[in-house]
Motif scaffolding. Structure first.
Motif, mmCIF file in Angstrom:
data_model
loop_
_atom_site.group_PDB
_atom_site.id
_atom_site.type_symbol
_atom_site.label_atom_id
_atom_site.label_comp_id
_atom_site.label_asym_id
_atom_site.label_seq_id
_atom_site.Cartn_x
_atom_site.Cartn_y
_atom_site.Cartn_z
ATOM 1 N N ILE A 35 0.848 -1.202 0.000
ATOM 2 C CA ILE A 35 0.000 0.000 0.000
ATOM 3 C C ILE A 35 0.883 1.251 0.000
ATOM 4 C CG2 ILE A 35 -1.751 1.293 1.313
ATOM 5 C CD1 ILE A 35 -2.698 -1.377 2.474
ATOM 6 N N GLN A 36 0.525 2.202 -0.851
ATOM 7 C CA GLN A 36 1.234 3.493 -0.827
ATOM 8 C C GLN A 36 0.837 4.224 0.450
ATOM 9 O OE1 GLN A 36 1.249 5.529 -4.530
ATOM 10 N NE2 GLN A 36 2.629 7.132 -3.791
ATOM 11 N N ILE A 37 1.831 4.800 1.100
ATOM 12 C CA ILE A 37 1.623 5.311 2.459
ATOM 13 C C ILE A 37 0.599 6.448 2.492
ATOM 14 C CG2 ILE A 37 3.304 7.191 2.835
ATOM 15 C CD1 ILE A 37 4.478 5.223 5.032
ATOM 16 N N SER A 38 0.495 7.167 1.391
ATOM 17 C CA SER A 38 -0.458 8.291 1.372
ATOM 18 C C SER A 38 -1.906 7.797 1.446
ATOM 19 C CB SER A 38 -0.246 9.137 0.117
ATOM 20 O OG SER A 38 -0.201 8.295 -1.009
ATOM 21 N N GLY A 39 -2.121 6.503 1.164
ATOM 22 C CA GLY A 39 -3.479 5.958 1.237
ATOM 23 C C GLY A 39 -3.659 5.031 2.425
ATOM 24 N N ALA A 40 -2.756 5.105 3.405
ATOM 25 C CA ALA A 40 -2.771 4.097 4.472
ATOM 26 C C ALA A 40 -3.369 4.586 5.784
ATOM 27 C CB ALA A 40 -1.344 3.597 4.720
ATOM 28 N N ASN A 41 -3.789 5.830 5.835
ATOM 29 C CA ASN A 41 -4.362 6.303 7.095
ATOM 30 C C ASN A 41 -5.650 5.526 7.388
ATOM 31 O OD1 ASN A 41 -2.615 8.224 8.238
ATOM 32 N ND2 ASN A 41 -3.115 9.643 6.583
ATOM 33 N N GLY A 42 -5.799 5.126 8.629
ATOM 34 C CA GLY A 42 -6.994 4.381 9.006
ATOM 35 C C GLY A 42 -6.802 2.875 8.889
ATOM 36 N N LEU A 43 -5.663 2.458 8.342
ATOM 37 C CA LEU A 43 -5.388 1.020 8.217
ATOM 38 C C LEU A 43 -5.127 0.433 9.609
ATOM 39 C CD1 LEU A 43 -4.823 -0.940 5.782
ATOM 40 C CD2 LEU A 43 -2.404 -0.471 6.175
ATOM 41 N N ASP A 44 -5.742 -0.732 9.890
ATOM 42 C CA ASP A 44 -5.569 -1.367 11.206
ATOM 43 C C ASP A 44 -4.296 -2.219 11.190
ATOM 44 O OD1 ASP A 44 -5.721 -2.690 13.562
ATOM 45 O OD2 ASP A 44 -7.572 -3.787 13.090
ATOM 46 N N LEU A 45 -3.236 -1.705 11.803
ATOM 47 C CA LEU A 45 -1.932 -2.401 11.740
ATOM 48 C C LEU A 45 -1.935 -3.707 12.540
ATOM 49 C CD1 LEU A 45 0.614 0.574 11.972
ATOM 50 C CD2 LEU A 45 -0.124 -0.671 9.963
ATOM 51 N N SER A 46 -2.892 -3.854 13.469
ATOM 52 C CA SER A 46 -2.906 -5.069 14.291
ATOM 53 C C SER A 46 -3.300 -6.304 13.461
ATOM 54 C CB SER A 46 -3.836 -4.907 15.488
ATOM 55 O OG SER A 46 -5.166 -4.827 15.041
ATOM 56 N N ARG A 47 -3.800 -6.090 12.221
ATOM 57 C CA ARG A 47 -4.132 -7.228 11.327
ATOM 58 C C ARG A 47 -2.870 -7.908 10.792
ATOM 59 N NH1 ARG A 47 -5.969 -6.843 6.478
ATOM 60 N NH2 ARG A 47 -5.973 -4.623 6.013
ATOM 61 N N PHE A 48 -1.711 -7.249 10.932
ATOM 62 C CA PHE A 48 -0.502 -7.739 10.263
ATOM 63 C C PHE A 48 0.498 -8.300 11.265
ATOM 64 C CE2 PHE A 48 -2.486 -4.465 7.749
ATOM 65 C CZ PHE A 48 -2.605 -5.092 6.520
ATOM 66 N N GLU A 49 1.202 -9.322 10.802
ATOM 67 C CA GLU A 49 2.210 -9.919 11.692
ATOM 68 C C GLU A 49 3.586 -9.293 11.499
ATOM 69 O OE1 GLU A 49 0.951 -14.437 11.660
ATOM 70 O OE2 GLU A 49 -0.037 -13.075 10.252
ATOM 71 N N TYR A 69 3.332 9.751 8.621
ATOM 72 C CA TYR A 69 2.711 8.468 8.963
ATOM 73 C C TYR A 69 3.392 7.822 10.170
ATOM 74 C CZ TYR A 69 0.529 3.946 8.623
ATOM 75 O OH TYR A 69 -0.190 2.807 8.925
ATOM 76 N N VAL A 70 4.724 7.785 10.155
ATOM 77 C CA VAL A 70 5.400 7.096 11.265
ATOM 78 C C VAL A 70 5.263 7.895 12.566
ATOM 79 C CG1 VAL A 70 6.963 5.689 9.882
ATOM 80 C CG2 VAL A 70 7.711 7.924 10.614
ATOM 81 N N THR A 71 5.198 9.199 12.444
ATOM 82 C CA THR A 71 5.001 10.010 13.654
ATOM 83 C C THR A 71 3.660 9.651 14.294
ATOM 84 O OG1 THR A 71 6.294 11.806 12.692
ATOM 85 C CG2 THR A 71 4.852 12.399 14.527
ATOM 86 N N LEU A 72 2.651 9.496 13.448
ATOM 87 C CA LEU A 72 1.290 9.245 13.943
ATOM 88 C C LEU A 72 1.097 7.800 14.405
ATOM 89 C CD1 LEU A 72 -1.116 11.194 14.036
ATOM 90 C CD2 LEU A 72 -1.903 10.214 11.875
ATOM 91 N N GLN A 76 1.653 1.886 17.246
ATOM 92 C CA GLN A 76 1.124 0.634 16.674
ATOM 93 C C GLN A 76 2.232 -0.155 15.980
ATOM 94 O OE1 GLN A 76 -1.418 3.660 15.404
ATOM 95 N NE2 GLN A 76 -2.880 2.137 14.647
ATOM 96 N N MET A 77 3.141 0.562 15.326
ATOM 97 C CA MET A 77 4.205 -0.145 14.608
ATOM 98 C C MET A 77 5.151 -0.850 15.564
ATOM 99 S SD MET A 77 4.960 1.997 11.244
ATOM 100 C CE MET A 77 5.741 3.285 12.091
ATOM 101 N N ASP A 78 5.323 -0.249 16.748
ATOM 102 C CA ASP A 78 6.224 -0.862 17.727
ATOM 103 C C ASP A 78 5.703 -2.204 18.240
ATOM 104 O OD1 ASP A 78 8.140 1.050 17.502
ATOM 105 O OD2 ASP A 78 7.493 2.218 19.252
ATOM 106 N N GLU A 114 10.642 10.248 16.217
ATOM 107 C CA GLU A 114 10.754 9.447 17.443
ATOM 108 C C GLU A 114 10.321 7.998 17.190
ATOM 109 O OE1 GLU A 114 8.742 11.639 20.491
ATOM 110 O OE2 GLU A 114 10.357 13.114 20.596
ATOM 111 N N TRP A 115 10.462 7.542 15.959
ATOM 112 C CA TRP A 115 10.253 6.133 15.627
ATOM 113 C C TRP A 115 11.599 5.495 15.306
ATOM 114 C CZ3 TRP A 115 10.215 3.556 10.483
ATOM 115 C CH2 TRP A 115 9.921 2.195 10.592
ATOM 116 N N SER A 116 11.910 4.400 16.025
ATOM 117 C CA SER A 116 13.150 3.675 15.739
ATOM 118 C C SER A 116 12.797 2.335 15.122
ATOM 119 C CB SER A 116 13.934 3.415 17.026
ATOM 120 O OG SER A 116 14.350 4.619 17.562
ATOM 121 N N PRO A 117 13.037 2.184 13.828
ATOM 122 C CA PRO A 117 12.748 0.876 13.222
ATOM 123 C C PRO A 117 13.595 -0.214 13.872
ATOM 124 C CG PRO A 117 13.759 2.412 11.639
ATOM 125 C CD PRO A 117 13.632 3.142 12.911
#
Ligand SMILES: Cc1cc2nc3c(=O)[nH]c(=O)nc-3n(C[C@H](O)[C@H](O)[C@H](O)COP(=O)(O)O)c2cc1C
Length: 174
Positions: A35-49, A69-72, A76-78, A114-117
């Motif tokens: 997914i292109q990040i500009s269209g990813a707002n609202g995506l539920d990241l908990s669906r992904f492993e 995106y990563v700021t927001l 969830q990404m962590d 403040e996101w550390s991959p």
């Protein structure tokens, strides 16, 4: 395993890298959404492993939509194993100054968002002269003359090491 690949691109090489990474993971039995990040707002990241983010460097910075995106969504990404693929021309170089330069881009991104991959991978991109406007073309001709005088200023010149990318994906997703 369902893998999410989110990407930001300016001239299209990172879209190509995201697409090929997705195809490779699918061939190896993973479910993948690209997914292109500009269209990813609202995506539920908990669906992904697992989540892979990709963005490319322009004048030392990543795309604003990626930074936003990563700021927001960093909390969830962590919660999900994640990796960041930084696409640049310097990643094709062996000059320590170039490599320090792209490490500094990642450090700046981390400080700003403040996101550390969990994992950072530097992936070489491409010259895409067909996508450049007059000013970009002029600047990129100068860079091509310095970095790779054999690079065409009419067609794309791709430095992406696909085997290295697939090797990383195989290890990471195993
Ligand atoms: C205007 C411009 C500025 C760039 N600045 C950098 C840079 O500072 N460092 C670098 O390593 N690569 C730089 N690049 C190279 C891009 O990172 C490379 O072309 C990449 O493949 C672009 O990915 P994209 O097509 O997904 O946007 C620049 C490219 C352009 C067109």
């Amino acid at each position: 395993m369902t893998v999410l690949i989110l990407y930001a691109t300016t001239e299209g090489q990172t879209r190509k890298i995201a697409g090929r990474a997705g195809d490779h993971l699918k061939l190896n039995g993973k479910e993948v959404e690209v997914i292109q990040i500009s269209g990813a707002n609202g995506l539920d990241l908990s669906r992904f492993e697992r989540v892979i983010l990709m963005a490319s460097v322009h004048a030392g910075r990543y795309q604003p939509e990626f930074l936003a995106y990563v700021t927001l969504h960093k909390a969830q990404m962590d919660k999900v194993p994640n990796a960041f693929l930084s696409v640049s021309l310097s990643a094709a170089s062996t000059d320590p100054e170039d490599l320090e330069g792209i490490a500094a881009c990642v450090a700046k991104m981390t400080a700003e968002t403040e996101w550390s991959p969990e994992i950072v991978v530097h992936v070489a991109g491409a010259f895409r002269f067909a996508q450049y406007d007059f000013l970009k073309s002029w600047a990129m001709r100068w860079i091509a003359a310095k970095r790779d005088p054999t690079a065409s200023t009419k067609a794309d010149t791709e430095y992406t090491d696909w085997e290295a990318l697939y090797g990383f994906l195989d290890n990471w997703a195993a």
